[in-house]
Design a protein around this motif. Structure first.
Motif, PDB file in Angstrom:
ATOM      1  N   LEU A 129       0.876  -1.185  -0.001  1.00 36.56           N
ATOM      2  CA  LEU A 129      -0.046  -0.013  -0.047  1.00 36.56           C
ATOM      3  C   LEU A 129       0.887   1.488  -0.165  1.00 36.56           C
ATOM      4  O   LEU A 129       1.578   1.308   0.893  1.00 36.56           O
ATOM      5  CB  LEU A 129      -0.898  -0.091   1.288  1.00 36.56           C
ATOM      6  N   ARG A 130       0.516   2.350  -1.077  1.00 34.36           N
ATOM      7  CA  ARG A 130       1.418   3.427  -1.130  1.00 34.36           C
ATOM      8  C   ARG A 130       0.573   4.601  -0.852  1.00 34.36           C
ATOM      9  O   ARG A 130      -0.758   4.282  -1.541  1.00 34.36           O
ATOM     10  CB  ARG A 130       2.070   3.423  -2.138  1.00 34.36           C
ATOM     11  N   VAL A 131       0.854   5.729  -0.686  1.00 29.42           N
ATOM     12  CA  VAL A 131      -0.008   6.797  -0.771  1.00 29.42           C
ATOM     13  C   VAL A 131       0.907   7.993  -1.336  1.00 29.42           C
ATOM     14  O   VAL A 131       1.886   8.221  -1.049  1.00 29.42           O
ATOM     15  CB  VAL A 131      -0.588   7.276   0.649  1.00 29.42           C
ATOM     16  N   ALA A 132       0.104   8.785  -2.158  1.00 31.59           N
ATOM     17  CA  ALA A 132       0.758  10.128  -2.827  1.00 31.59           C
ATOM     18  C   ALA A 132      -0.403  11.128  -2.778  1.00 31.59           C
ATOM     19  O   ALA A 132      -1.633  10.922  -2.848  1.00 31.59           O
ATOM     20  CB  ALA A 132       1.334   9.652  -4.026  1.00 31.59           C
ATOM     21  N   ASN A 133       0.078  12.270  -2.834  1.00 32.26           N
ATOM     22  CA  ASN A 133      -0.701  13.659  -2.823  1.00 32.26           C
ATOM     23  C   ASN A 133      -1.033  13.760  -4.254  1.00 32.26           C
ATOM     24  O   ASN A 133      -0.257  13.461  -5.293  1.00 32.26           O
ATOM     25  CB  ASN A 133      -0.048  14.737  -2.275  1.00 32.26           C
ATOM     26  N   MET A 134      -2.539  14.088  -4.727  1.00 28.44           N
ATOM     27  CA  MET A 134      -2.971  14.293  -6.163  1.00 28.44           C
ATOM     28  C   MET A 134      -2.112  15.636  -6.623  1.00 28.44           C
ATOM     29  O   MET A 134      -2.083  16.619  -5.931  1.00 28.44           O
ATOM     30  CB  MET A 134      -4.315  14.371  -6.166  1.00 28.44           C
ATOM     31  N   ARG A 137      -4.814  20.312  -9.546  1.00 25.00           N
ATOM     32  CA  ARG A 137      -5.652  20.381 -10.952  1.00 25.00           C
ATOM     33  C   ARG A 137      -5.743  21.914 -11.684  1.00 25.00           C
ATOM     34  O   ARG A 137      -5.497  22.804 -10.778  1.00 25.00           O
ATOM     35  CB  ARG A 137      -7.071  19.895 -10.607  1.00 25.00           C
ATOM     36  N   PHE A 144     -12.757  18.181  -4.885  1.00 25.33           N
ATOM     37  CA  PHE A 144     -13.209  17.389  -3.622  1.00 25.33           C
ATOM     38  C   PHE A 144     -14.886  17.262  -3.522  1.00 25.33           C
ATOM     39  O   PHE A 144     -15.378  17.504  -2.647  1.00 25.33           O
ATOM     40  CB  PHE A 144     -12.762  18.250  -2.215  1.00 25.33           C
ATOM     41  N   VAL A 147     -16.430  11.430  -4.252  1.00 21.60           N
ATOM     42  CA  VAL A 147     -15.467  10.534  -4.041  1.00 21.60           C
ATOM     43  C   VAL A 147     -15.306   9.779  -5.427  1.00 21.60           C
ATOM     44  O   VAL A 147     -16.097   9.279  -6.072  1.00 21.60           O
ATOM     45  CB  VAL A 147     -16.037   9.462  -2.996  1.00 21.60           C
ATOM     46  N   LYS A 148     -13.892   9.656  -5.601  1.00 25.15           N
ATOM     47  CA  LYS A 148     -13.736   9.144  -7.360  1.00 25.15           C
ATOM     48  C   LYS A 148     -12.917   7.973  -7.197  1.00 25.15           C
ATOM     49  O   LYS A 148     -11.707   8.115  -6.841  1.00 25.15           O
ATOM     50  CB  LYS A 148     -13.166  10.374  -8.090  1.00 25.15           C
ATOM     51  N   ASN A 149     -13.153   6.591  -7.178  1.00 28.76           N
ATOM     52  CA  ASN A 149     -12.582   5.644  -7.031  1.00 28.76           C
ATOM     53  C   ASN A 149     -12.232   4.863  -8.337  1.00 28.76           C
ATOM     54  O   ASN A 149     -13.149   4.969  -9.187  1.00 28.76           O
ATOM     55  CB  ASN A 149     -13.199   4.733  -6.075  1.00 28.76           C
ATOM     56  N   LYS A 150     -11.115   4.893  -8.859  1.00 25.87           N
ATOM     57  CA  LYS A 150     -10.844   3.996 -10.088  1.00 25.87           C
ATOM     58  C   LYS A 150      -9.846   2.878 -10.001  1.00 25.87           C
ATOM     59  O   LYS A 150      -9.090   2.971  -9.282  1.00 25.87           O
ATOM     60  CB  LYS A 150     -10.528   5.252 -11.306  1.00 25.87           C
ATOM     61  N   LEU A 154      -1.406   0.166 -13.892  1.00 24.77           N
ATOM     62  CA  LEU A 154      -0.235   1.171 -13.809  1.00 24.77           C
ATOM     63  C   LEU A 154       1.034   0.667 -14.447  1.00 24.77           C
ATOM     64  O   LEU A 154       1.003  -0.547 -14.652  1.00 24.77           O
ATOM     65  CB  LEU A 154       0.072   1.207 -12.194  1.00 24.77           C
TER      66      LEU A 154
END
Lengths: 154, 141
Positions: A129-134, A137, A144, A147-150, A154
């Motif tokens: 599991l990794r996390v990064a800031n978007m 835009r 915001f 909720v956008k899950n896709k 990769l």
């Protein structure tokens, strides 16, 4: 006549003893530990500890209250790592194990009464599991708003 | 002398909110999570659940369900972008911890994944704009 009755009675006792001795707590390949009752529930075979039926599932309570689980609850009775699994009804199922108030061992560790034979291969935990800031835009984009899950390759 | 000391202490306590910088604010960011799942398990998976906590050992609270949609050929790395709004004291960093679980078609969840963390910087409040700006012109003969 009395003699014959005694003989028949003795044979009956012996027959019943033989039957009781041969009928163990098993069904086919499924066998329960001593003190557990094999039962069929929803087409599945369960080992139920009748003394635990009215007991308190201390493990579930500990988790639900956010308290750290005891070390001994991290593994099941066979030493397998405990999966964190809950059924749709919120009950702990599968190979989970609970500390039940089971007399005469009030704080002992006992198999989950809902322990089901064919649920012994839970899903493995997701890995890496990794996390990064978007990235920011474009101006004018309403951030915001949903909720956008896709799922993407990769 | 004792009364004077108590008076000073009371004054200091009263002035803390005036001179202190402990205002609350919040920040909104979209975080992108990626994880991997064994390919052999994909037929049994209905989705994943993202959890959040304030400490790495929990307790974790559910943030969002991420449904699984099978694709051909199957992928084993998945991604979810989730907007989060975090509150805290302005000018500080609030660290949040995240885990994800896999959920099968019966709704039964796996163990937690590894824990990842992210530090949300709560921005300092900007001072209000000056007001009553007046231009005075003095003409010297």
């Amino acid at each position: 006549m009395v003699q014959l009755f005694k003989i028949v009675f003795a044979i009956s006792i012996l027959g019943w003893s033989f039957l009781l001795a041969t009928v163990n707590n098993s069904y086919g390949e499924y066998t329960c530990e001593k003190g557990f009752v094999l039962e069929q529930k929803d087409g599945k075979y369960n080992c139920r500890n009748p003394f635990c039926d009215a007991g308190l599932n201390m493990y579930g309570d500990a988790i639900d209250n956010g308290k750290p689980a005891l070390e001994l609850l991290l593994f099941d009775k066979d030493g397998k790592a405990r999966p964190k699994v809950k059924g749709p009804d919120g009950k702990w199922v599968g190979w989970t194990i609970g500390a039940y108030q089971c007399p005469p061992d009030p704080l002992g560790v006992h198999p989950n009464p809902d322990y089901v034979f064919d649920s012994q291969t839970p899903l493995s935990a997701p890995k890496h599991l990794r996390v990064a800031n978007m990235p920011a835009r474009a101006k004018g984009y309403k951030l915001f708003d949903k909720v956008k899950n896709k799922q993407t390759r990769l | 002398m004792k009364k004077l000391l108590i008076g000073f202490i009371m004054l200091a306590v009263m002035l803390i909110p005036v001179f202190g910088n402990a205002a609350n604010g919040n920040v909104s960011e979209s975080l992108t999570f990626t994880w991997e799942q064994l390919e052999a398990e994909l037929p049994d998976i209905s989705g994943w659940v993202l959890y959040q906590a304030s400490t790495d050992d929990g307790p974790y609270a559910k943030v969002v369900d991420v449904p699984y949609t099978a694709v051909v050929p199957p992928v084993t790395t998945f991604e979810s972008t989730t907007p989060l709004t975090i509150s805290g004291i302005t000018g500080t960093t609030v660290t949040k911890y995240f885990v994800v679980t896999a959920k099968n078609k019966d709704g039964v969840e796996s163990e937690y994944s590894n824990v990842v963390s992210y530090g949300f910087i709560i921005p300092a409040l900007l001072p209000s704009k000056p007001f009553n700006l007046i231009l005075k012109i003095t003409v010297t003969p």
